[in-house]
Design an enzyme around this catalytic site. Structure first.
Site, PDB file in Angstrom:
ATOM      1  N   HIS A   1       0.822  -1.217   0.000  1.00  0.00           N
ATOM      2  CA  HIS A   1       0.000   0.000   0.000  1.00  0.00           C
ATOM      3  C   HIS A   1       0.856   1.267   0.000  1.00  0.00           C
ATOM      4  O   HIS A   1       0.355   2.344  -0.296  1.00  0.00           O
ATOM      5  CB  HIS A   1      -1.041  -0.014   1.145  1.00  0.00           C
ATOM      6  CG  HIS A   1      -0.545   0.411   2.474  1.00  0.00           C
ATOM      7  ND1 HIS A   1      -0.119  -0.468   3.449  1.00  0.00           N
ATOM      8  CD2 HIS A   1      -0.415   1.640   3.020  1.00  0.00           C
ATOM      9  CE1 HIS A   1       0.242   0.206   4.513  1.00  0.00           C
ATOM     10  NE2 HIS A   1       0.079   1.485   4.289  1.00  0.00           N
TER      11      HIS A   1
ATOM     12  N   GLY B   1       2.730   6.503   8.325  1.00  0.00           N
ATOM     13  CA  GLY B   1       4.121   6.872   8.029  1.00  0.00           C
ATOM     14  C   GLY B   1       5.102   5.791   8.470  1.00  0.00           C
ATOM     15  O   GLY B   1       6.253   5.774   8.060  1.00  0.00           O
TER      16      GLY B   1
ATOM     17  N   SER C   1       4.184   2.656   8.011  1.00  0.00           N
ATOM     18  CA  SER C   1       3.839   1.577   7.082  1.00  0.00           C
ATOM     19  C   SER C   1       5.034   1.149   6.250  1.00  0.00           C
ATOM     20  O   SER C   1       5.854   1.984   5.860  1.00  0.00           O
ATOM     21  CB  SER C   1       2.747   2.050   6.121  1.00  0.00           C
ATOM     22  OG  SER C   1       1.531   2.103   6.799  1.00  0.00           O
ATOM     23  N   GLY C   2       5.097  -0.139   5.977  1.00  0.00           N
ATOM     24  CA  GLY C   2       6.198  -0.669   5.166  1.00  0.00           C
ATOM     25  C   GLY C   2       7.420  -1.006   5.983  1.00  0.00           C
ATOM     26  O   GLY C   2       8.279  -1.760   5.553  1.00  0.00           O
TER      27      GLY C   2
ATOM     28  N   ASP D   1      -0.093  -7.495   1.621  1.00  0.00           N
ATOM     29  CA  ASP D   1       0.413  -6.119   1.604  1.00  0.00           C
ATOM     30  C   ASP D   1       1.947  -6.155   1.659  1.00  0.00           C
ATOM     31  O   ASP D   1       2.548  -5.890   2.692  1.00  0.00           O
ATOM     32  CB  ASP D   1      -0.190  -5.373   2.807  1.00  0.00           C
ATOM     33  CG  ASP D   1       0.056  -3.876   2.745  1.00  0.00           C
ATOM     34  OD1 ASP D   1       0.511  -3.392   1.691  1.00  0.00           O
ATOM     35  OD2 ASP D   1      -0.188  -3.196   3.760  1.00  0.00           O
TER      36      ASP D   1
HETATM   37  C1  4AZ Z   1      -1.246   3.880   8.456  1.00  0.00           C
HETATM   38  O1  4AZ Z   1      -2.128   4.687   8.333  1.00  0.00           O
HETATM   39  C2  4AZ Z   1      -1.227   3.037   9.672  1.00  0.00           C
HETATM   40  N1  4AZ Z   1      -1.614   1.158  14.239  1.00  0.00           N
HETATM   41  C3  4AZ Z   1      -0.236   2.112   9.846  1.00  0.00           C
HETATM   42  C4  4AZ Z   1      -0.224   1.322  10.962  1.00  0.00           C
HETATM   43  C5  4AZ Z   1      -1.205   1.446  11.888  1.00  0.00           C
HETATM   44  C6  4AZ Z   1      -2.203   2.365  11.750  1.00  0.00           C
HETATM   45  C7  4AZ Z   1      -2.217   3.154  10.620  1.00  0.00           C
HETATM   46  C8  4AZ Z   1      -1.177   0.543  13.077  1.00  0.00           C
HETATM   47  O2  4AZ Z   1      -0.379   3.746   7.615  1.00  0.00           O
END
Ligand code: 4AZ
Length: 335
Positions: free
Chosen positions: A79, A221, A223-224, A128
């Site tokens: 994503h 932020g 993520s990944g 993902d």
């Molecule tokens: C996001 O929005 C996100 N609490 C990533 C991880 C989590 C929540 C949101 C986990 O990328």
């Protein structure tokens, strides 16, 4: 089991595993800097303590994390690369710590991008995961080193401590962003409990982590980025920050792509000459999640996960009803 016991067990286990798998002999060393077991909540990481973490940026603006798995490849969430086509705009930073100072960092572009072919097909955030091939390989330094990956068949018992780091938001609203890399310790939440807690579908190929009281979590932020577990002097990546309902809410653990489920896919994409270091992580701890009973189930849990059981139960009462009807008919006919 106390935390000390956890670490002792893992240490014994690590010695066994490393002697079989020779993680040290592979490119991945998974060896970070000083381990500080007394961190509470999100805290600033010591520079270089997570040498495999990378920052995916537009220009210098960080937007997602990732992890270096060998000199050519970075692992991240699909994503983060959605929608595809903008990978030419991405710069990958290695050895980054403070977001505003790029001295001592190394950067590369994305040469080619390989996202899981079944990502996003169901709209449920399944698979993902993406692999990014660097435009040029990176040389390992004290602050740039690859992480080991958990091999297929690895297990992660509920409550086991994992670690996540990133430059993501400091609060759910995303109003505060850190200047320096943050780290947080998060216990594993088993899939059965995680499904019970979440109102959204939680894929079989994910793993959750967080506290019942909330307060500590990954966020937008992050993520990944990698979720790792300590294995003696090695760090093994088991998860990729994927999603969560808000951030750090009580009883809502974050959801992470479960890396060992993708060993075959990863090795098929990454050239065999430079295959990443997979390590089996299978501690002897009992996993209480296997016996987890979800009592206060969410509506979604009921419809999605137990529909088979429910229809089975309905069939039984149906059969019972028709049996009663036949019996009643027979009694009536007898008179
Ligand atoms: C996001 O929005 C996100 N609490 C990533 C991880 C989590 C929540 C949101 C986990 O990328």
């Amino acid at each position: 089991m106390s935390e000390m016991e956890h670490y002792r067990l893992v240490l014994v286990f690590a010695l066994t595993v490393s002697s079989f798998h020779g993680c040290q002999g592979q490119e991945c060393t998974g060896q970070g800097g000083a381990f500080r077991p007394r961190i509470v909540g999100g805290d600033e990481a010591a520079p270089g303590s997570w040498p495999w973490i990378v920052s995916l940026s537009y220009g210098t603006r960080h937007y997602c994390g990732g992890s270096l798995i060998n000199e050519h490849w970075v692992l991240t969430a699909a994503h983060c690369m959605d929608p595809p086509g903008e990978e030419n705009l991405t710069t990958i930073y290695f050895g980054r710590h403070n977001i505003s100072t790029l001295n001592n960092t190394v950067s590369r572009g994305i040469g080619s991008m390989w996202c899981h072919p079944e990502y996003n097909q169901t709209g449920e955030m399944e698979n993902d995961i993406c692999l990014l091939k660097l435009t040029e390989p990176v040389a390992f330094t004290e602050h740039i080193r690859p992480v080991c990956l958990a091999a297929r068949g690895s297990t992660f018992p509920a409550g086991f401590p994992s670690w996540v780091a990133g430059w993501g938001a400091l609060d759910e609203g995303g109003e505060r962003n850190p200047e320096a890399l943050q780290e947080v310790k998060l216990p594993i939440v088993g899939i059965n409990e995680c499904r019970c807690l979440n109102i959204y579908y939680v894929s079989e190929t994910t793993i959750c982590a967080g506290y019942p009281s909330g307060g500590r979590d990954s966020c937008q932020g992050d993520s990944g980025g990698p979720q790792v577990i300590r294995l003696g002097s090695f760090w093994v990546q088991l998860g990729i920050v994927s999603w969560g309902l808000g951030c750090a809410r009580p009883n809502l653990p974050g959801v992470y792509t479960l890396v060992p489920e993708y060993e075959t896919w990863i090795t098929s994409v990454v050239d065999s000459s430079a295959s990443p270091g997979f390590v089996l992580f299978d501690p002897p701890d009992e996993d209480n999640d296997l016996h987890y009973v979800c009592e206060d189930k969410h509506e979604y849990y009921n419809t999605y996960y137990t529909s088979g059981v429910d229809s089975g139960a309905r069939l039984d009462s149906c059969q019972l009803l028709s049996l009663c009807a036949i019996l009643l008919l027979r009694i009536m006919l007898a008179f």
